[in-house]
Write a protein that holds these residues in place. Structure first.
Motif, PDB file in Angstrom:
ATOM      1  N   ARG A   7     -16.534  -7.926  -7.519  1.00  0.00           N
ATOM      2  CA  ARG A   7     -15.752  -7.765  -6.302  1.00  0.00           C
ATOM      3  C   ARG A   7     -14.466  -6.992  -6.568  1.00  0.00           C
ATOM      4  O   ARG A   7     -13.843  -7.148  -7.617  1.00  0.00           O
ATOM      5  CB  ARG A   7     -15.396  -9.133  -5.713  1.00  0.00           C
ATOM      6  CG  ARG A   7     -16.607  -9.942  -5.276  1.00  0.00           C
ATOM      7  CD  ARG A   7     -16.196 -11.330  -4.827  1.00  0.00           C
ATOM      8  NE  ARG A   7     -17.356 -12.120  -4.415  1.00  0.00           N
ATOM      9  CZ  ARG A   7     -17.317 -13.416  -4.129  1.00  0.00           C
ATOM     10  NH1 ARG A   7     -16.160 -14.068  -4.200  1.00  0.00           N
ATOM     11  NH2 ARG A   7     -18.422 -14.051  -3.775  1.00  0.00           N
ATOM     12  N   VAL A   8     -14.082  -6.174  -5.590  1.00  0.00           N
ATOM     13  CA  VAL A   8     -12.820  -5.429  -5.654  1.00  0.00           C
ATOM     14  C   VAL A   8     -12.046  -5.707  -4.377  1.00  0.00           C
ATOM     15  O   VAL A   8     -12.594  -5.599  -3.270  1.00  0.00           O
ATOM     16  CB  VAL A   8     -13.062  -3.915  -5.805  1.00  0.00           C
ATOM     17  CG1 VAL A   8     -11.742  -3.141  -5.688  1.00  0.00           C
ATOM     18  CG2 VAL A   8     -13.729  -3.602  -7.143  1.00  0.00           C
ATOM     19  N   LEU A   9     -10.787  -6.077  -4.543  1.00  0.00           N
ATOM     20  CA  LEU A   9      -9.892  -6.229  -3.406  1.00  0.00           C
ATOM     21  C   LEU A   9      -9.126  -4.922  -3.245  1.00  0.00           C
ATOM     22  O   LEU A   9      -8.456  -4.473  -4.183  1.00  0.00           O
ATOM     23  CB  LEU A   9      -8.914  -7.385  -3.624  1.00  0.00           C
ATOM     24  CG  LEU A   9      -7.865  -7.596  -2.521  1.00  0.00           C
ATOM     25  CD1 LEU A   9      -8.527  -7.975  -1.201  1.00  0.00           C
ATOM     26  CD2 LEU A   9      -6.840  -8.649  -2.938  1.00  0.00           C
ATOM     27  N   VAL A  10      -9.233  -4.306  -2.093  1.00  0.00           N
ATOM     28  CA  VAL A  10      -8.535  -3.046  -1.804  1.00  0.00           C
ATOM     29  C   VAL A  10      -7.309  -3.363  -0.962  1.00  0.00           C
ATOM     30  O   VAL A  10      -7.419  -3.993   0.094  1.00  0.00           O
ATOM     31  CB  VAL A  10      -9.449  -2.053  -1.064  1.00  0.00           C
ATOM     32  CG1 VAL A  10      -8.678  -0.784  -0.700  1.00  0.00           C
ATOM     33  CG2 VAL A  10     -10.661  -1.712  -1.917  1.00  0.00           C
ATOM     34  N   LEU A  11      -6.135  -2.911  -1.431  1.00  0.00           N
ATOM     35  CA  LEU A  11      -4.882  -3.127  -0.717  1.00  0.00           C
ATOM     36  C   LEU A  11      -4.262  -1.795  -0.316  1.00  0.00           C
ATOM     37  O   LEU A  11      -4.154  -0.882  -1.145  1.00  0.00           O
ATOM     38  CB  LEU A  11      -3.887  -3.898  -1.589  1.00  0.00           C
ATOM     39  CG  LEU A  11      -4.245  -5.343  -1.953  1.00  0.00           C
ATOM     40  CD1 LEU A  11      -3.166  -5.928  -2.857  1.00  0.00           C
ATOM     41  CD2 LEU A  11      -4.410  -6.198  -0.710  1.00  0.00           C
ATOM     42  N   ASN A  12      -3.876  -1.704   0.935  1.00  0.00           N
ATOM     43  CA  ASN A  12      -3.169  -0.531   1.441  1.00  0.00           C
ATOM     44  C   ASN A  12      -1.859  -1.046   2.024  1.00  0.00           C
ATOM     45  O   ASN A  12      -1.821  -1.535   3.148  1.00  0.00           O
ATOM     46  CB  ASN A  12      -4.011   0.179   2.500  1.00  0.00           C
ATOM     47  CG  ASN A  12      -3.338   1.415   3.058  1.00  0.00           C
ATOM     48  OD1 ASN A  12      -2.175   1.705   2.764  1.00  0.00           O
ATOM     49  ND2 ASN A  12      -4.039   2.159   3.882  1.00  0.00           N
ATOM     50  N   SER A  13      -0.803  -0.954   1.230  1.00  0.00           N
ATOM     51  CA  SER A  13       0.490  -1.516   1.622  1.00  0.00           C
ATOM     52  C   SER A  13       1.351  -0.462   2.290  1.00  0.00           C
ATOM     53  O   SER A  13       1.719   0.542   1.667  1.00  0.00           O
ATOM     54  CB  SER A  13       1.217  -2.068   0.393  1.00  0.00           C
ATOM     55  OG  SER A  13       0.463  -3.095  -0.212  1.00  0.00           O
ATOM     56  N   GLY A  14       1.681  -0.693   3.558  1.00  0.00           N
ATOM     57  CA  GLY A  14       2.593   0.173   4.279  1.00  0.00           C
ATOM     58  C   GLY A  14       3.982  -0.437   4.295  1.00  0.00           C
ATOM     59  O   GLY A  14       4.229  -1.495   3.722  1.00  0.00           O
ATOM     60  N   SER A  15       4.919   0.232   4.964  1.00  0.00           N
ATOM     61  CA  SER A  15       6.301  -0.235   4.962  1.00  0.00           C
ATOM     62  C   SER A  15       6.442  -1.597   5.630  1.00  0.00           C
ATOM     63  O   SER A  15       7.284  -2.407   5.228  1.00  0.00           O
ATOM     64  CB  SER A  15       7.199   0.784   5.667  1.00  0.00           C
ATOM     65  OG  SER A  15       6.741   1.008   6.993  1.00  0.00           O
ATOM     66  N   SER A  16       5.616  -1.881   6.638  1.00  0.00           N
ATOM     67  CA  SER A  16       5.707  -3.171   7.319  1.00  0.00           C
ATOM     68  C   SER A  16       4.326  -3.776   7.554  1.00  0.00           C
ATOM     69  O   SER A  16       4.142  -4.617   8.431  1.00  0.00           O
ATOM     70  CB  SER A  16       6.426  -3.018   8.664  1.00  0.00           C
ATOM     71  OG  SER A  16       5.704  -2.137   9.508  1.00  0.00           O
ATOM     72  N   SER A  17       3.352  -3.350   6.756  1.00  0.00           N
ATOM     73  CA  SER A  17       1.984  -3.842   6.953  1.00  0.00           C
ATOM     74  C   SER A  17       1.220  -3.866   5.634  1.00  0.00           C
ATOM     75  O   SER A  17       1.592  -3.185   4.659  1.00  0.00           O
ATOM     76  CB  SER A  17       1.237  -2.960   7.958  1.00  0.00           C
ATOM     77  OG  SER A  17       1.028  -1.663   7.417  1.00  0.00           O
ATOM     78  N   VAL A  18       0.162  -4.647   5.611  1.00  0.00           N
ATOM     79  CA  VAL A  18      -0.796  -4.635   4.506  1.00  0.00           C
ATOM     80  C   VAL A  18      -2.197  -4.685   5.110  1.00  0.00           C
ATOM     81  O   VAL A  18      -2.537  -5.637   5.830  1.00  0.00           O
ATOM     82  CB  VAL A  18      -0.613  -5.835   3.546  1.00  0.00           C
ATOM     83  CG1 VAL A  18      -1.720  -5.828   2.490  1.00  0.00           C
ATOM     84  CG2 VAL A  18       0.742  -5.797   2.868  1.00  0.00           C
ATOM     85  N   LYS A  19      -2.998  -3.652   4.849  1.00  0.00           N
ATOM     86  CA  LYS A  19      -4.412  -3.679   5.203  1.00  0.00           C
ATOM     87  C   LYS A  19      -5.188  -4.064   3.950  1.00  0.00           C
ATOM     88  O   LYS A  19      -4.826  -3.644   2.848  1.00  0.00           O
ATOM     89  CB  LYS A  19      -4.880  -2.306   5.700  1.00  0.00           C
ATOM     90  CG  LYS A  19      -4.204  -1.831   6.966  1.00  0.00           C
ATOM     91  CD  LYS A  19      -4.703  -0.437   7.332  1.00  0.00           C
ATOM     92  CE  LYS A  19      -3.964   0.125   8.538  1.00  0.00           C
ATOM     93  NZ  LYS A  19      -4.396   1.507   8.853  1.00  0.00           N
ATOM     94  N   TYR A  20      -6.268  -4.824   4.127  1.00  0.00           N
ATOM     95  CA  TYR A  20      -7.020  -5.225   2.940  1.00  0.00           C
ATOM     96  C   TYR A  20      -8.503  -5.375   3.263  1.00  0.00           C
ATOM     97  O   TYR A  20      -8.890  -5.630   4.403  1.00  0.00           O
ATOM     98  CB  TYR A  20      -6.475  -6.532   2.356  1.00  0.00           C
ATOM     99  CG  TYR A  20      -6.582  -7.731   3.274  1.00  0.00           C
ATOM    100  CD1 TYR A  20      -7.682  -8.589   3.227  1.00  0.00           C
ATOM    101  CD2 TYR A  20      -5.591  -8.019   4.209  1.00  0.00           C
ATOM    102  CE1 TYR A  20      -7.790  -9.684   4.055  1.00  0.00           C
ATOM    103  CE2 TYR A  20      -5.688  -9.122   5.055  1.00  0.00           C
ATOM    104  CZ  TYR A  20      -6.794  -9.947   4.972  1.00  0.00           C
ATOM    105  OH  TYR A  20      -6.897 -11.029   5.816  1.00  0.00           O
ATOM    106  N   GLN A  21      -9.317  -5.181   2.227  1.00  0.00           N
ATOM    107  CA  GLN A  21     -10.747  -5.430   2.300  1.00  0.00           C
ATOM    108  C   GLN A  21     -11.202  -5.977   0.957  1.00  0.00           C
ATOM    109  O   GLN A  21     -10.753  -5.494  -0.094  1.00  0.00           O
ATOM    110  CB  GLN A  21     -11.535  -4.153   2.625  1.00  0.00           C
ATOM    111  CG  GLN A  21     -11.329  -3.632   4.022  1.00  0.00           C
ATOM    112  CD  GLN A  21     -12.357  -2.582   4.408  1.00  0.00           C
ATOM    113  OE1 GLN A  21     -13.358  -2.371   3.721  1.00  0.00           O
ATOM    114  NE2 GLN A  21     -12.125  -1.903   5.525  1.00  0.00           N
ATOM    115  N   LEU A  22     -12.064  -6.956   0.995  1.00  0.00           N
ATOM    116  CA  LEU A  22     -12.709  -7.473  -0.208  1.00  0.00           C
ATOM    117  C   LEU A  22     -14.153  -6.998  -0.170  1.00  0.00           C
ATOM    118  O   LEU A  22     -14.886  -7.304   0.779  1.00  0.00           O
ATOM    119  CB  LEU A  22     -12.641  -9.002  -0.253  1.00  0.00           C
ATOM    120  CG  LEU A  22     -13.249  -9.663  -1.500  1.00  0.00           C
ATOM    121  CD1 LEU A  22     -12.469  -9.271  -2.760  1.00  0.00           C
ATOM    122  CD2 LEU A  22     -13.289 -11.184  -1.345  1.00  0.00           C
ATOM    123  N   ILE A  23     -14.546  -6.246  -1.196  1.00  0.00           N
ATOM    124  CA  ILE A  23     -15.852  -5.580  -1.192  1.00  0.00           C
ATOM    125  C   ILE A  23     -16.642  -5.991  -2.428  1.00  0.00           C
ATOM    126  O   ILE A  23     -16.111  -6.004  -3.549  1.00  0.00           O
ATOM    127  CB  ILE A  23     -15.684  -4.047  -1.168  1.00  0.00           C
ATOM    128  CG1 ILE A  23     -14.879  -3.632   0.076  1.00  0.00           C
ATOM    129  CG2 ILE A  23     -17.041  -3.342  -1.193  1.00  0.00           C
ATOM    130  CD1 ILE A  23     -14.568  -2.142   0.143  1.00  0.00           C
TER     131      ILE A  23
END
Length: 403
Positions: A7-23
């Motif tokens: 499994r890989v956790l993908v993190l996309n951290s913005g200035s006021s947000s965090v998008k994530y997916q566990l794949i």
């Protein structure tokens, strides 16, 4: 990493947000997806969907002070579904990093030296790299034993030849301040160019494709045999196409004029060109659906904004056709590219002499699958190819930690 860690956790951290997916990399299955937004505000929001369990989306609202608190909240949501960050099945965490400069042209395992170099690039990505760094540090603190991998937006464009990457300014000044064209949305352009080749039944090395990544941020790339040879964004994501809130290409002297005549500060001009221009500056809306609705009602301001947007698209399609010499496909992707049939139709209209055309019935079809929308007689395939930047980041991350 254990032998069963897939499994890989993908993190996309913005200035006021965090998008994530566990794949799960065994088959690319999404186990969970989510978004934390309005970090640092009283009305923060976390939306989490446990896809593996077939569960419904869970939403919570309330103050989330910082990225540390945001990632802890994400970890708690994942743990509630039996997908916690302490799972032995977690192989790595992949981070989207917007700017990698010239140094990072491949996915890279993050250590102190790498983090320091990402920090050094903050002046050329002041809106993005600081948030990416915050996400990395928080994830490192939570799982210091786990490989953390940076996947850079700029990396795919590192193959541009010097004559495409250089600006025509004094070389010593440019080199001293790292001024050159880097390009962005690289993970999307890489993924879509490969998927387009597969759609045509060919190896990427055999295909020349123009990729049009059209979202709120928009960019074009010329990809020859799987390698980027030109792209529309430059030192920053401001250059190139007309975007939701960014101007795209503009005479540099406009900035001097605004400073001298309007008395605007550098920061004010920065905000104007990045956040108050593009479609929203032209007509007050940056949602293409709303713009099309207004056009249907006879709104001339919306019509002009749309025409300017399409005119710039056509210019880049023409320019990149010349750069590539032979074009096998034009691929539309991202939110607008995948969903706005009128944009695709208008962008290709009148380009029949260049071998490009759109079939109206095929173009009207809505689907999550890659598909051709050009008639059989067209010399150049026109395609809609849904992008998947998270999967691309996960694949690059997993390949690196298993190398």
């Amino acid at each position: 990493m254990t032998a069963t860690a897939t499994r890989v956790l993908v993190l996309n951290s913005g200035s006021s947000s965090v998008k994530y997916q566990l794949i799960d990399m065994n088959d690319g299955t999404r186990l969970a997806v989510g978004l934390v937004e309005r970090i640092g505000e009283q009305a923060s929001r976390l939306a989490h969907t446990p896809l593996a369990a077939g569960g419904d989306k869970r939403e919570t609202e309330g103050a989330i002070a910082d990225h540390d608190a945001a990632l802890k909240a994400v970890a708690a949501e994942l743990a509630a579904d039996g997908l916690g960050l302490d799972s032995p099945q977690l192989a790595a965490i992949g981070h989207r990093v917007v700017h990698g400069g010239l140094k990072f042209t491949e996915p890279t395992v993050i250590d102190d030296a790498v983090l320091k170099e990402i920090e050094r690039l903050v002046p050329v990505a002041p809106l993005h790299n600081p948030a990416n760094i915050t996400g990395i540090r928080t994830a490192q603190a939570m799982r210091p034993d786990l490989p953390q991998v940076a996947v850079f937006d700029t990396a795919f464009h590192a193959t541009m030849p010097e004559y495409a990457a250089r600006y025509a300014i004094d070389v010593e000044t440019a080199d001293a301040h790292r001024i050159r064209r880097y390009g962005f949305h690289g993970t999307s352009h890489a993924y879509v160019s490969r998927k387009t080749a597969a759609l045509l039944g060919k190896d990427p090395s055999e295909v020349n494709v123009i990729v049009l990544h059209l979202g709120n941020g928009a960019s074009a790339s010329a990809v020859a045999g799987g390698r980027c040879v030109d792209t529309s964004m430059g030192l920053t994501p401001l250059e190139g196409l007309v975007m939701g809130t960014r101007s795209g290409d503009i005479d540099p002297a406009v900035t001097f004029h605004l400073k001298r005549v309007a008395g605007m500060s550098t920061d004010e001009i920065d905000v104007l060109l990045n956040k108050k221009s593009g479609l929203i500056g032209l007509c007050g809306d940056n949602d293409m659906r709303e713009i099309r609705r207004r056009i249907d009602e006879g709104d001339e301001r919306a019509r002009l904004a749309f025409d300017i947007y399409i005119h710039r698209l056509k210019k880049y399609i023409g320019a990149y056709s010349a750069v590539l010499g032979r074009v096998d496909a034009v691929a539309f992707t991202a939110g607008v590219g995948e969903n706005a049939a009128p944009v695709r139709e208008a962008a290709v209209a009148g380009l029949e002499e260049m071998g490009m055309a759109v079939d109206a019935s095929l173009n009207a079809v809505r689907s999550d699958e890659p598909r051709l929308i050009s008639p059989e007689y067209a010399r150049v395939a026109v395609a809609v190819v849904p992008t998947d930047e998270e999967l691309e980041i996960a694949q690059q991350t997993y390949a690196l930690v298993n190398a």
